[in-house]
Design a protein around this motif. Sequence first.
Motif, PDB file in Angstrom:
ATOM      1  N   THR A 116      19.087  33.808  16.147  1.00 53.18           N
ATOM      2  CA  THR A 116      20.152  33.039  15.505  1.00 53.18           C
ATOM      3  C   THR A 116      21.315  32.763  16.450  1.00 53.18           C
ATOM      4  O   THR A 116      21.854  33.681  17.074  1.00 53.18           O
ATOM      5  CB  THR A 116      20.687  33.783  14.264  1.00 53.18           C
ATOM      6  N   LEU A 117      21.703  31.494  16.525  1.00 57.90           N
ATOM      7  CA  LEU A 117      22.900  31.105  17.260  1.00 57.90           C
ATOM      8  C   LEU A 117      24.094  31.246  16.325  1.00 57.90           C
ATOM      9  O   LEU A 117      24.136  30.621  15.267  1.00 57.90           O
ATOM     10  CB  LEU A 117      22.790  29.654  17.742  1.00 57.90           C
ATOM     11  N   GLN A 118      25.051  32.091  16.694  1.00 58.41           N
ATOM     12  CA  GLN A 118      26.275  32.250  15.908  1.00 58.41           C
ATOM     13  C   GLN A 118      27.375  31.434  16.564  1.00 58.41           C
ATOM     14  O   GLN A 118      27.553  31.519  17.782  1.00 58.41           O
ATOM     15  CB  GLN A 118      26.668  33.728  15.826  1.00 58.41           C
ATOM     16  N   SER A 119      28.100  30.651  15.765  1.00 58.43           N
ATOM     17  CA  SER A 119      29.100  29.761  16.362  1.00 58.43           C
ATOM     18  C   SER A 119      30.326  29.596  15.473  1.00 58.43           C
ATOM     19  O   SER A 119      30.271  29.778  14.262  1.00 58.43           O
ATOM     20  CB  SER A 119      28.482  28.379  16.624  1.00 58.43           C
ATOM     21  N   ILE A 120      31.431  29.259  16.124  1.00 59.71           N
ATOM     22  CA  ILE A 120      32.668  28.864  15.448  1.00 59.71           C
ATOM     23  C   ILE A 120      32.970  27.448  15.897  1.00 59.71           C
ATOM     24  O   ILE A 120      32.958  27.155  17.099  1.00 59.71           O
ATOM     25  CB  ILE A 120      33.837  29.799  15.796  1.00 59.71           C
TER      26      ILE A 120
END
Length: 351
Positions: A52-56
């Motif tokens: 999973t790519l976690q991003s803001i």
Amino acid sequence: MITAILAILLFFVMIFPHELGHYIAAKKCDVEVKEFAFGMGPVIWKRQKGETLQSIRLFPIGGFCAMEGEDGSTEEDSAAENKPRNPRAFNNKKPWQKIIILAAGSAMNVLCAFLIMSLIVGITGFPTTEVKKVTEGSPAATAQLQAGDKILEIDGTPIKEWSEVVSILQKSQGKTMTFTVERQKEKVSISVTPEMRELTAEDGTLVKSYAVGISCRVSHNPFKSVVVGAQSTWNMGKVMFTAIKQIFTGQVSTEELAGPVGVVSMVNQSIDKGVWYYGFLTAMICLNLALINMLPLPALDGGRIIFVIYSWITGRPVSAKVEGVVHTVGIVLLMGLMLYVTKNDIVRLLG
């Protein structure tokens, strides 16, 4: 600056738990999550954690939990494109798992509203039906009501909340009433005649109302706070459900709707009214998001659940193309609604 910080915090409490609910439910159901993002627009921070790519992202007015296979593709579609079946794709999961994943976002919003309301109630306290103080020279003092008396009934009407005492007194028209109270574990009946008094409201205005000269004890019991917090959240939900119904039936104008600009304006107003008003506003908007998102409309989680239930009942999957078109139309309509409410927000702000 304070308004901006509080507005971002409010959007965070609205969006992050919602998407986190989808994410946790998806992981528990062994669905492959490609990206978990807070905000919309350009990426300003990201990290890869497992699959999973976690991003803001730049604009804190949205977020998403991108799952493999949530675009509506089915096993038949994969076979037609010579793609191997992915057992961890959203659309290859059982109907009940899909429903749990789709409903988990709104469930988290409801949980947030409940926790916020319970915290507010626990800290600020909540009224009980026990008399804390009897004003000297008042009708209650004349009738010998005492501090510590727990009001059980008024004229035979059971009393469960202090608001019921206030309501009955306001409707009394000054006639003598029988208070049944519990005093030192015994029931005592006392006749009290309310009198008209001028009371100062929260906005400073004078309000005429019938009263007997008593105030209630405020409790901070943490266990009872949870119960009262749940009751407050439930009552708030009923009011919102009624408001949504009135909007759809035309009883309330759509001009009353508020968008992101309106939310920021309400946050700004809450600064003057105090931290508890801001907390109440946050709980209210979280609950509102939960209810709106579960409506059976295209592009919303509620609409997607309707497709899942239809396929479950009929045993036939809805065409990915048909579902895609329906949700695309729904997104376009939602964007149009967003522009409309934003226009209303700006008009109210300037007017």
